[in-house]
Scaffold this motif. Structure first.
Motif, PDB file in Angstrom:
ATOM      1  N   GLY A 109      -9.555  -0.467  -3.918  1.00  0.00           N
ATOM      2  CA  GLY A 109      -9.404   0.945  -4.246  1.00  0.00           C
ATOM      3  C   GLY A 109      -8.365   1.646  -3.394  1.00  0.00           C
ATOM      4  N   CYS A 110      -7.340   0.918  -2.979  1.00  0.00           N
ATOM      5  CA  CYS A 110      -6.288   1.497  -2.147  1.00  0.00           C
ATOM      6  C   CYS A 110      -5.365   2.370  -2.987  1.00  0.00           C
ATOM      7  N   ASP A 111      -4.823   3.408  -2.347  1.00  0.00           N
ATOM      8  CA  ASP A 111      -3.885   4.277  -3.053  1.00  0.00           C
ATOM      9  C   ASP A 111      -2.463   4.153  -2.504  1.00  0.00           C
ATOM     10  N   LEU A 112      -2.243   3.206  -1.571  1.00  0.00           N
ATOM     11  CA  LEU A 112      -0.914   2.926  -1.031  1.00  0.00           C
ATOM     12  C   LEU A 112      -0.891   1.504  -0.482  1.00  0.00           C
ATOM     13  N   ILE A 113       0.219   0.830  -0.702  1.00  0.00           N
ATOM     14  CA  ILE A 113       0.477  -0.477  -0.084  1.00  0.00           C
ATOM     15  C   ILE A 113       1.605  -0.242   0.910  1.00  0.00           C
ATOM     16  N   PHE A 114       1.382  -0.584   2.166  1.00  0.00           N
ATOM     17  CA  PHE A 114       2.342  -0.347   3.245  1.00  0.00           C
ATOM     18  C   PHE A 114       2.785  -1.718   3.740  1.00  0.00           C
TER      19      PHE A 114
END
Length: 147
Positions: A109-114
């Protein structure tokens, strides 16, 4: 803005530096972090008429990969603890790291991949395209590329 960040890492120096920056970013924004490591799949190498080059068994290989994953993930998790950032760790076995990264981000449920601008693939990465580039072109989740 972003509340849950996936930080894929392979344990390389570049990836470790990027993970540290991701932890700093998470601390500044109040986000939590899920650190991800894609373990390589076992491959049998043959030479000539079926002679094995590498006698490592699949079970031994899996054990070594799991140990490496725990070590790599543990370093970033420790950085999160020191920074006071909520952290979870995940790993899976895949020879397509970009797919595994996207799946891990979606499942968590991540909203960003860094992630780092490029990884450990060397000349293969230049010929086939970096994992970062593949994540950028296939992910529906925003990707922040750290240089």
């Amino acid at each position: 803005m972003f509340k849950h960040i996936l930080v894929p890492t392979d344990g390389s120096e570049l990836s470790s530096t990027t993970a540290l920056r991701a932890v700093d970013y998470a601390k500044e924004t109040g986000a939590r972090v899920t650190v991800f490591y894609a373990k390589p799949e076992y491959r049998i190498a043959y030479f000539g008429e079926g002679a094995l080059i590498d006698s490592t068994t699949p079970a031994t290989f899996a054990e070594m990969a799991e140990k490496q994953a725990a070590e790599v993930l543990g370093k970033v998790a420790a950085q999160c603890r020191e920074a006071g950032v909520e952290c979870d760790t995940r790993s899976t076995t895949s020879d397509l790291p970009y797919e595994a990264i996207i799946n891990a981000a979606t499942d968590a449920g991540c909203d960003l991949i860094f992630m780092a601008s490029h990884g450990r693939r060397g000349i293969t990465g230049l010929l086939l395209g970096s994992e970062t580039n593949k994540v950028l072109t296939h992910s529906k989740i925003p990707v922040l590329v750290y240089r």
